[in-house]
Design an enzyme around this catalytic site. Sequence first.
Site, PDB file in Angstrom:
ATOM      1  N   ARG A 177       0.807  -1.218   0.027  1.00 24.97           N
ATOM      2  CA  ARG A 177      -0.172   0.281   0.045  1.00 24.97           C
ATOM      3  C   ARG A 177       1.017   1.467  -0.165  1.00 24.97           C
ATOM      4  O   ARG A 177       0.707   2.126  -0.827  1.00 24.97           O
ATOM      5  CB  ARG A 177      -0.694   0.074   1.187  1.00 24.97           C
ATOM      6  CG  ARG A 177      -2.111  -0.243   1.151  1.00 24.97           C
ATOM      7  CD  ARG A 177      -2.691  -0.958   2.577  1.00 24.97           C
ATOM      8  NE  ARG A 177      -1.840  -1.879   2.964  1.00 24.97           N
ATOM      9  CZ  ARG A 177      -1.886  -3.191   2.413  1.00 24.97           C
ATOM     10  NH1 ARG A 177      -2.907  -3.467   1.904  1.00 24.97           N
ATOM     11  NH2 ARG A 177      -1.160  -4.192   2.875  1.00 24.97           N
ATOM     12  N   THR A 178       1.828   1.405   0.943  1.00 17.72           N
ATOM     13  CA  THR A 178       2.547   2.735   1.126  1.00 17.72           C
ATOM     14  C   THR A 178       3.342   3.037  -0.280  1.00 17.72           C
ATOM     15  O   THR A 178       3.322   3.926  -0.735  1.00 17.72           O
ATOM     16  CB  THR A 178       3.471   2.544   2.500  1.00 17.72           C
ATOM     17  OG1 THR A 178       2.486   2.117   3.386  1.00 17.72           O
ATOM     18  CG2 THR A 178       3.783   3.874   2.647  1.00 17.72           C
ATOM     19  N   ARG A 217      11.251   3.914   3.780  1.00 21.67           N
ATOM     20  CA  ARG A 217      10.610   2.868   4.813  1.00 21.67           C
ATOM     21  C   ARG A 217      11.888   1.890   5.028  1.00 21.67           C
ATOM     22  O   ARG A 217      12.706   1.579   4.221  1.00 21.67           O
ATOM     23  CB  ARG A 217       9.604   1.996   4.224  1.00 21.67           C
ATOM     24  CG  ARG A 217       9.378   0.847   4.726  1.00 21.67           C
ATOM     25  CD  ARG A 217       8.145   0.201   4.410  1.00 21.67           C
ATOM     26  NE  ARG A 217       6.920   0.948   4.722  1.00 21.67           N
ATOM     27  CZ  ARG A 217       5.823   0.250   5.131  1.00 21.67           C
ATOM     28  NH1 ARG A 217       5.352  -0.968   4.749  1.00 21.67           N
ATOM     29  NH2 ARG A 217       4.732   1.124   5.243  1.00 21.67           N
TER      30      ARG A 217
END
Length: 323
Positions: free
Chosen positions: A69-70, A119
């Site tokens: 998703r991110t 991330r």
Amino acid sequence: MPRPSANIARIEGNFKEKDIISIDQFDPADIDMLIEEANAMKAMVSKQGRSDLLADKIVADLFYEPSTRTFISFEGAAKRLSADTVATQGVDTSSMVKGETIADTVRVAECSADIIVIRHQLAGAATIAAEYASVPVINGGDGVGEHPTQALLDFMTLKENTQKKPEDLTVTLMGDLAYGRTGHSFALLLAKYGIKLNYVAPEHLEMPRDLVEKLNKLGIEQYETDSLDEVLQQTDALYVTRIQKERIAPEVLAKIGDNFVIDEKVMARAPKDMLLMHPLPRVGEIDEKLDSDPRAKYFEQVQNGVYIRMALLALISGRSIRS
Ligand code: NCD
């Protein structure tokens, strides 16, 4: 030595060139401003699909931890604003596998990009990245630390779906509150609005003590239990998270009981207008039969994530879709 370029300052109404590392940087007025921009992005997308607002920009999406998703959301957000992206996904394909440091990685990335999204499995990685990069850095999730853009999209979704004033709301966070960074960031954000918090977690997965104490000092009402039924009737939004197996030592994991499941039976007992939220991915905590329940908001959260990230990319660049 870190360069003095980190700009992890409080937003105070001005996002331009700021690093976005923690929810601590935001006041409610900043969050409201971002959501307003996100709503304008939503209107733009529904009218014309994309805009050329960031056509002169390049965004580096550096994802060293699994993400669906991110990653797609940041990529999509940049592209809807006509920014180009350079992306790396997974440690295996990057020079990190050769032992390159975060500091060197971001100094390479900034040669090609105007904004860096990172991330990483290490809590604090985004802060290190911001300290070394001369371009703004956005935290896309740093280990057990924080996930600020997730909390912002979660709050946008909550706000959109309730008539109540924030100070009258009670949010119940449930699941892995120890290792789940989304719960940490969301609790920090909700506390800024004085929202009451319940924590439902199995033993070993309770909210970190330092976070609870921090919110205690702010005068936030917090209640901890291992029984959802104890707090279900008083819950306006139930935020469920998965057990972060990959972050838990095997000997601790062995002590954790069966996975909890929110299903039709639980929702039949829940308030008629209680929102059911989840950052996703779910691995059995929410029965798929609930996807058609109007109270289920997890796919709306994903959609709002794109608008929130578009808004952030724009405001960090000193631009607005509204002007
Ligand atoms: C979360 C994450 O990566 O922290 N996913 C997401 O970004 N929506 C939640 C999770 O992995 O459980």
